[in-house]
Design an enzyme around this catalytic site. Sequence first.
Site, PDB file in Angstrom:
ATOM      1  CB  SER A  14      -1.141   0.006   1.159  1.00  0.00           C
ATOM      2  OG  SER A  14      -1.557   1.329   1.389  1.00  0.00           O
ATOM      3  CB  ILE A  78      -1.181   9.632 -12.762  1.00  0.00           C
ATOM      4  CG1 ILE A  78       0.128   8.888 -13.296  1.00  0.00           C
ATOM      5  CG2 ILE A  78      -2.171   9.610 -14.055  1.00  0.00           C
ATOM      6  CD1 ILE A  78       0.969   9.362 -14.560  1.00  0.00           C
ATOM      7  CB  SER A  79      -3.265  15.002 -11.523  1.00  0.00           C
ATOM      8  OG  SER A  79      -4.242  15.704 -10.772  1.00  0.00           O
ATOM      9  CE  LYS A  82     -14.569  13.083 -12.832  1.00  0.00           C
ATOM     10  NZ  LYS A  82     -13.820  12.647 -14.103  1.00  0.00           N
ATOM     11  CE  LYS A  94      -5.370  11.737  -8.725  1.00  0.00           C
ATOM     12  NZ  LYS A  94      -4.130  10.976  -8.269  1.00  0.00           N
ATOM     13  CG  ASN A 119     -13.259  10.564 -19.740  1.00  0.00           C
ATOM     14  OD1 ASN A 119     -13.632  10.105 -18.668  1.00  0.00           O
ATOM     15  ND2 ASN A 119     -13.503  11.923 -19.623  1.00  0.00           N
ATOM     16  CB  VAL A 120      -7.502   6.503 -20.849  1.00  0.00           C
ATOM     17  CG1 VAL A 120      -6.804   5.647 -21.638  1.00  0.00           C
ATOM     18  CG2 VAL A 120      -6.676   7.869 -20.238  1.00  0.00           C
ATOM     19  CG  LEU A 121     -11.382   6.527 -25.998  1.00  0.00           C
ATOM     20  CD1 LEU A 121     -10.713   6.736 -27.667  1.00  0.00           C
ATOM     21  CD2 LEU A 121     -12.692   6.241 -26.091  1.00  0.00           C
ATOM     22  CB  THR A 144     -24.944  11.612 -17.279  1.00  0.00           C
ATOM     23  OG1 THR A 144     -24.310  12.050 -18.403  1.00  0.00           O
ATOM     24  CG2 THR A 144     -24.173  10.541 -16.741  1.00  0.00           C
TER      25      THR A 144
END
Length: 218
Positions: A14, A78-79, A82, A94, A119-121, A144
Amino acid sequence: FKRECVKIIPVLGSVNHKSKVNIVLNEYKIHTVYHAAAYKHVPMVEINPFSGVYNNILGTFNMVEQSIANNVETFILISTDKAVRPTNVMGASKRFSELILQGFDGTSSTILSMVRFGNVLDSAGSVLPLFRKQINDGGPLTVTHKDIIRYFMSIPESVQLVIQAGAMAKGGEVFILDMGDPINILDMAKKMIYLSGLIPKDEDNPNGDISIEFTGLR
């Protein structure tokens, strides 16, 4: 030519386990850390704010502290997009993580930088696998809102850009990747239905195969 193989060493632990992180960084003489360990599911973190904050914020603090202590050359967080004017606990955690890196920047030889993107496809959290499953199940596809848009990039693009950002880093920067033009999610849902050899079921096509259901913005 002899092909060089990358040795992968799996370590179960962790980011909040201070001694474990210290042992791994020291034993394997890590040069670069890509810190992507985070709870990024917005509703899940909203319901469990303590766990989200503990993992995302304190986990990042521990990773940065131990990386500096073990003379890691480069640390890349890696942010997420958002983190920009956050409206939820996940985004706020974040953004706090970014501030931790900027707070530590310049205190050691470790180069600390951040990469923000959306977003990553075809990643685990992408809508594509969800839409595929919903089509295979006979629908409906859940969207949505009819006007919602998202920025996307492919997995290889995102990986290459994160590595390039790390190579360009001088310390304390927030790299924001060019995600191209936004895509309307409703249009994407319809295209996926058509590409599956089916027809969307709507007012124009009441006898179509797959319906699209609007669930409302979270």
